[in-house]
Design an enzyme around this catalytic site. Structure first.
Site, PDB file in Angstrom:
ATOM      1  N   ARG B 312       0.860  -1.186   0.000  1.00 37.44           N
ATOM      2  CA  ARG B 312       0.000   0.000   0.000  1.00 37.44           C
ATOM      3  C   ARG B 312       0.893   1.233   0.000  1.00 37.44           C
ATOM      4  NH1 ARG B 312      -5.012  -2.207   2.308  1.00 37.44           N
ATOM      5  NH2 ARG B 312      -5.088  -4.175   1.180  1.00 37.44           N
ATOM      6  N   GLU B 314      -0.131   4.262   0.294  1.00 37.00           N
ATOM      7  CA  GLU B 314      -0.818   5.384   0.948  1.00 37.00           C
ATOM      8  C   GLU B 314       0.080   6.101   1.958  1.00 37.00           C
ATOM      9  OE1 GLU B 314      -5.007   3.820   2.192  1.00 37.00           O
ATOM     10  OE2 GLU B 314      -3.756   2.174   1.482  1.00 37.00           O
ATOM     11  N   ARG B 320      -1.426   2.086  12.817  1.00 39.35           N
ATOM     12  CA  ARG B 320      -1.916   0.813  12.315  1.00 39.35           C
ATOM     13  C   ARG B 320      -1.715   0.584  10.816  1.00 39.35           C
ATOM     14  NH1 ARG B 320      -7.144  -0.746  12.842  1.00 39.35           N
ATOM     15  NH2 ARG B 320      -8.184  -0.215  10.915  1.00 39.35           N
ATOM     16  N   HIS B 321      -0.966   1.437  10.152  1.00 35.89           N
ATOM     17  CA  HIS B 321      -0.744   1.274   8.713  1.00 35.89           C
ATOM     18  C   HIS B 321       0.725   1.048   8.382  1.00 35.89           C
ATOM     19  CE1 HIS B 321      -4.761   3.194   8.528  1.00 35.89           C
ATOM     20  NE2 HIS B 321      -4.887   2.456   7.443  1.00 35.89           N
ATOM     21  N   GLU B 463     -10.917  -2.421  13.356  1.00 29.85           N
ATOM     22  CA  GLU B 463     -11.212  -3.292  12.231  1.00 29.85           C
ATOM     23  C   GLU B 463      -9.980  -4.109  11.899  1.00 29.85           C
ATOM     24  OE1 GLU B 463     -10.329  -2.272   8.410  1.00 29.85           O
ATOM     25  OE2 GLU B 463     -10.554  -4.437   8.364  1.00 29.85           O
ATOM     26  N   SER B 466     -11.770  -7.789   6.579  1.00 26.64           N
ATOM     27  CA  SER B 466     -12.853  -7.428   5.679  1.00 26.64           C
ATOM     28  C   SER B 466     -13.176  -8.637   4.836  1.00 26.64           C
ATOM     29  CB  SER B 466     -12.431  -6.282   4.758  1.00 26.64           C
ATOM     30  OG  SER B 466     -12.768  -5.060   5.335  1.00 26.64           O
ATOM     31  N   ARG B 514      -1.497  -6.942  12.156  1.00 20.38           N
ATOM     32  CA  ARG B 514      -2.601  -6.395  12.953  1.00 20.38           C
ATOM     33  C   ARG B 514      -3.158  -7.407  13.936  1.00 20.38           C
ATOM     34  NH1 ARG B 514      -6.546  -2.421   9.380  1.00 20.38           N
ATOM     35  NH2 ARG B 514      -4.904  -0.939   8.846  1.00 20.38           N
TER      36      ARG B 514
END
Lengths: 540, 540
Positions: B312, B314, B320-321, B463, B466, B514
Site C-alpha cells: 500500500r 498510501e 496501524r498502517h 477493524e 474485511s 494487525r
C-alpha cells in the site's frame, strides 16, 4: 522426461517477443464473439428454463441471480464429488460442480459429467413419468460446458466400470439447476487441455488430428487450464511441498519469519532488479531475503525460515526462470561447520520426497497421466561430493571444465548423469565451490581461500538449492564486498548488523516452483506457477 | 492498553517527515566512533586472550576466525539455554549465546549473564587453582556486552532464587571462548530496550532517570531491539498465528496458493499503489491478492488461502498502517450464503485465540512484562451484528452516524466499547455493510441493493478483517466496476475469468501484523513487523 509441446518450446527458444498486443486483439475478438453467442444462448435457455406446460418445471432451470445473493441460509448438505462411492448406493445426494461433458442420447436421455476439483461423476437423465420430463432432458443438453450446476439425484452402481469419470457410481438425476452459465464456445476445452502428448501421437497414427493446446494459450486462459486433473495435482503437490518444508523446520526449532521485499538501493547487487520509487527514495524489489534473514539471525533468532516472493528482472528466456517466484529460505546458527546446514537439507528433502510419494499418490498419478515421468531416485542419506570431485568425474568422462569456474547447465546435467550411473541417485549435494563464483557474503574455506564453505543441490541434473556458511565478521564482510565490486555504502545497514555480536551461521534457498517442476520432471517452470511472470508475461 | 512511548506517538501524529538524512549522518558518526573503539578494544583483548604465563591459557580466549571457517566437524553437543534446569545439576554443559551482562566482583570473581533467544542463564567465574586463573576472570570482564561466547562449565543449583536470569541454575565456568565480539559501545542496551514504561516511571519517582528507547531508535537498530524478551515473544506469536491459520484452513479442505504481486496496470484501483516498469509495461505491486485468489476459485479450486506480502503506497501516518505487510487471505466457494464465510472466520479465530493463550503462554508473559495488556475477551460463538444494528447501538448511545456511510476509527472504537459492555466480547463481526462503501466486486444484498453481503471483524474496537460474497456474474461485475468509476479494460482478464462457469464464492483478508498487534493490545503496528516499511522508513 516428457516430450510435450515441441512447438512451444521452439517458440521459447527462438526468443519470440511481445505476443501480447496481437494476442490481446485476438482475445478481444474472441470475447466479443463469445458475448454475442452467450446472448443468443441466454435467449434460447430462457425459453427452456421455465416451461409453463411442464408440471415438473420446478425441478430444473436456471437459478435467478437474486436467489444467489445469500437469499437464505440453507440446511442442505452438498456431497463432495470425491466422496461419491458405492457406500451411498440408493441414497439421495446433492452435488455441485462444472458440467464438464454433456451428451444427448436421442430426446429421452442425457449424460452429464460433473467435475469438482480433480474428481468427476457421471450423471444420467432418463425421461420417466413424475421424475424427468423431456423438457428437462432438453434443458440439460442445452447447457454450455463448464457451467456450474447443482444436481440432486439417486446414487446407483452400474454393473460395468465407468471409464469417462473418476467416480465409480452414477447419479440418476432428479433435479438440475444451473448456478452459472459458461460462454457457449470455450477458448480451451478441458479435454483438450488434459490430453497427453502420447494420446495425440496415438490418434495421429490412427489418422485422427486431436487439438494440442500450447503453453501460451494455456496461460492466456489459465482459469480453464487450471481445471485439468494434472494441474489440480500440480498445485496440490505445491501446497504439500510448502507444508512439508514448514513442518520439518518447525519441528527442528526454526521460526517462520517475513522480511521486507521493498529494499532501499539495489538489493545485493549483481542480478537485474525491478526498480521503483519509494516515496522519493530509489528502491527495488528484493532478489532474495538473504540480507534480512541474516539480520534476523543477528537479531537473536536461532533458526529461521521464510516463504515469500522473490523478484528477478533478468531477461532469462528459459524453461527454468521466472521473474517472480516463491523462495523457500532457511538461515541458522551453526556451531562448527556448514555441514550442519547440509544436514538440514538432507533431512528435509528426504522427508519431503517420502511424504510426497505417500500423501500425494493420487495427484502424482494425475500428473503422470498427462506428463509421464519416472519417480525420483534418491538415497536415504544424501550423497555429498566436493566440487573438485565433481570436476574430476567430468574429467574422467572426457569433459574438461575450469576447476575454479562455474558449471554450466550442460555440464551440470552431464554430472547428474554420471552421479546417477555411479551412485544411483538423482538428488545430491555438491560442496566446496570455488569462492570466485559465489556471492560476496560466502565464507571462504579455512584451508584454501580459493574455495568456499558453500554448496549447490541438484535434482535430475538441475541446480535447485544454493547454500553456504556466511561471513559473520563485519570487517571481513566489508573487505569481501569491496573485492566483489559492491558499493559498501548501499549495504551499510546489513554490514552494521554484524557489529553487535554475530553468531557463525549459514543457510540456503530454494525455489518452490523448481522443486515441484523437478520432482515431477515437468519440462517448464510455467507449469508450476499459478499465474507465472516471465520477461514476456505479466497477465493474467 | 499500554501507555508506552508518548513521545514517539506524538512524533508520528505531527507527521514529521524524512528524519532519514540527519539520522543517517548520525548513524555514520556513531559507526565510526564504534569502529575506533572496537579497534582499541581489540588491541586490549589481544593482550588478554593469550597469556603466555598462564598455564590455563588454553581454557579461554578469542577463537581465531580461521577456526570458525568450518575447520572441523565437531562431536560436541551444545545445550540450549532453555534446557538448563536442575535436572542437569553437577553435569558439565557447553552453551553458546550473547554475553548480555558482565559484572566483576573484585579481581577474583565475575558474573556473566548469557542469553539465547528468550532465555538467560547466570555464569560464574571464581578463581581457583587448576580451574580458573585471574587472567581468565580478567578476560571475562573485558568482554564487550552482546559478544557471542562459548561457555563450558558445571551446572549448580543456588540456594536462593535467581532474579537476574530466566534459568534457575548457575554455570560454574571452566572454559570461556569469544566467538564474535560486539562493539564496546552499543547503540542500544538490551536492558534499556527491554524496560517497561512502568519501571521507568517507578524509577523516576525514586529520583532515578532510566533510559527510554524510543520507537525510531529501536527500528534503526532493529537487530539489537529484536533481542529483547518481548520482541522474541512477539515474533514467536506471529509465527504461531500463521501456523494456526494454515492448520485450521488445511483441516477444512483449503489449499495454500501463491498469486503474483507484479500486476499489469494499476491493481484494483482505489488506494495508491507502488508503480514500476515491467520490461516496458506499466505495472504495479498488488494491493491485495483479491483478483487472483478469485481467479483461483474460477480455476476449479474449491477453497484457497494465501499468505503473502501486500503493498500500500498510501501516506498513512498512523499506528496501524504499513506500506508492506503480510496478508492472510481466504477465498472459497459458497453454496448459499456469505454466512458460510463468516462461519470460517468464527471457527478460525476462536481456535487461534484459544491456541495462542495455551501454546504461547510464556511468550505472552514476556510481552506482558514489557507491554502490559489484558487478555482478549471473546465468546465461544462469535457475535454477529448487522451494520444497521451497530448504527442503532451508536444512536442509542447518542452518536449519530450516516446509515449508509462508513464508520470512522472513533465510531468503530466507540461501538467496540458498547459491544463489550452489552455482550462481553472484544471480538465480533459486523455485517451487511452499505454497498456504496465496499469494493466494486462486492455482492449486493438480495433484498436491498443499498446493503451488501459483506462484513468487517473487530478486535478491541479496531477493524481487522474485511470479507464478503463476491459478484460471480461477469456482466454484473462489469456494471458494478463501471458504476464505481473503474476503467474496465484494465481488469479485463479478471472479468473474463468469470465467463467460463464461475461458482458463487466469497472470502476475507486480514493483516498478520494487525492480528498480533491487537491480540496483544500493542500500541503500534511497527512492533509486530520484523523490519517495518512505512511512508518514512525503508531501512534497515
Amino acid at each position: 522426461m516428457s516430450s510435450e509441446e515441441p512447438t512451444n518450446a521452439a517458440a521459447e527458444e527462438s526468443g519470440e517477443k511481445k505476443p501480447s498486443k496481437k494476442e490481446l486483439a485476438k482475445l478481444e475478438r474472441q470475447r466479443k464473439r463469445q458475448e454475442a453467442a452467450a446472448a443468443s444462448a441466454a435467449a434460447a435457455t430462457a425459453n427452456l428454463s421455465i416451461s409453463a406446460d411442464d408440471p415438473l418445471a420446478a425441478n430444473y432451470g436456471e437459478i435467478p441471480l437474486n436467489d444467489l445473493q445469500s437469499k437464505e441460509l440453507s440446511a442442505a448438505v452438498w456431497t463432495p464429488v470425491k466422496d461419491l462411492t458405492d457406500d451411498l448406493k440408493d441414497k439421495s445426494v446433492l452435488i455441485q460442480g462444472h458440467a464438464q461433458a454433456i451428451r444427448a442420447v436421442g430426446k429421452k436421455m442425457a449424460f452429464l459429467v460433473v467435475r469438482e476439483e480433480c474428481f468427476t461423476v457421471q450423471c444420467v437423465l432418463t425421461v420417466a413419468p413424475d421424475l424427468v420430463s423431456p423438457q428437462m432432458v432438453k434443458f440439460a443438453t442445452g447447457l454450455s460446458r463448464e457451467s456450474i450446476v447443482d444436481i440432486e439425484g439417486i446414487v446407483s452402481v452400474p454393473s460395468q466400470p465407468i471409464t469417462g469419470a473418476s467416480q465409480q457410481v452414477e447419479i440418476q438425476v432428479r433435479k438440475l439447476y444451473c448456478v452459472n452459465k459458461a460462454v457457449p464456445i470455450l477458448p480451451i476445452n478441458i479435454e483438450d487441455a488434459a490430453r497427453s502428448e502420447a494420446e495425440i501421437e496415438k490418434a495421429l497414427q490412427a489418422g485422427e488430428q486431436l487439438v494440442r493446446v500450447n503453453q501460451d494459450t494455456r496461460l492466456n486462459y489459465r482459469v480453464l487450464d487450471l481445471r485439468t486433473p494434472a494441474n489440480q495435482g500440480i498445485f496440490e503437490v505445491q501446497c504439500q511441498v510448502e507444508e512439508i518444508f514448514r513442518q520439518f523446520l518447525l519441528s527442528k526449532g526454526f521460526r517462520g519469519i517475513h522480511t521486507p521485499k521493498l529494499i532501499a538501493g539495489s538489493s545485493e547487487g549483481g542480478a537485474a532488479v525491478f526498480r521503483l520509487d519509494y516515496k522519493g527514495t530509489p528502491a527495488c524489489l528484493a532478489q532474495s531475503p538473504q540480507l534480512h534473514k541474516q539480520m534476523a539471525i543477528c537479531g537473536g533468532f536461532n533458526r529461521v525460515f521464510e516463504i515469500g516472493a522473490v523478484y528477478r528482472a533478468e531477461d532469462s528466456f528459459t524453461h527454468r526462470h521466472l521473474c517472480e517466484f516463491i523462495g523457500l529460505d532457511v538461515e541458522m546458527r551453526i556451531k562448527k561447520h556448514y555441514s550442519e546446514v547440509m544436514d538440514i537439507v538432507d533431512g528435509l528433502f528426504v522427508k519431503m520426497f517420502d511424504t510426497l510419494n505417500e500423501k500425494c499418490a493420487k495427484e502424482l498419478e494425475a500428473i503422470n497421466k498427462q506428463y509421464p515421468f519416472e519417480k525420483l531416485k534418491y538415497l536415504r542419506k544424501t550423497l555429498r561430493l566436493t566440487f573438485e570431485e565433481g570436476v574430476q568425474m567430468l574429467k574422467e568422462a572426457g569433459i574438461e571444465v575450469d576447476p575454479f569456474g562455474d558449471l554450466n547447465t550442460e555440464t551440470e546435467r552431464k554430472l547428474g548423469q554420471l552421479v546417477l550411473e555411479k551412485y544411483g541417485t538423482e538428488f545430491y549435494i555438491l560442496h566446496r565451490y570455488p569462492l570466485a563464483i559465489r556471492p560476496f557474503y560466502t565464507m571462504p574455506c579455512h584451508d584454501n581461500p580459493k574455495y568456499s564453505n558453500s554448496f549447490d543441490v541438484f535434482i535430475r541434473g538441475e541446480e535447485i538449492i544454493s547454500g553456504a556458511q556466511r561471513i559473520h565478521v563485519p570487517e571481513f564482510l566489508t573487505e569481501r564486498a569491496q573485492a566483489c565490486g559492491i558499493d559498501v555504502s548501499t549495504i551499510s545497514t546489513y554490514i552494521d548488523a554484524f557489529r553487535y555480536g554475530a553468531p557463525t551461521h549459514g543457510g540456503f534457498g530454494v525455489g518452490l516452483e523448481r522443486v515441484v517442476m523437478l520432482f515431477c520432471a515437468l519440462n517448464n517452470i510455467r507449469k508450476t506457477s499459478l499465474f507465472p511472470r516471465d520477461p514476456q508475461r505479466i497477465a493474467p
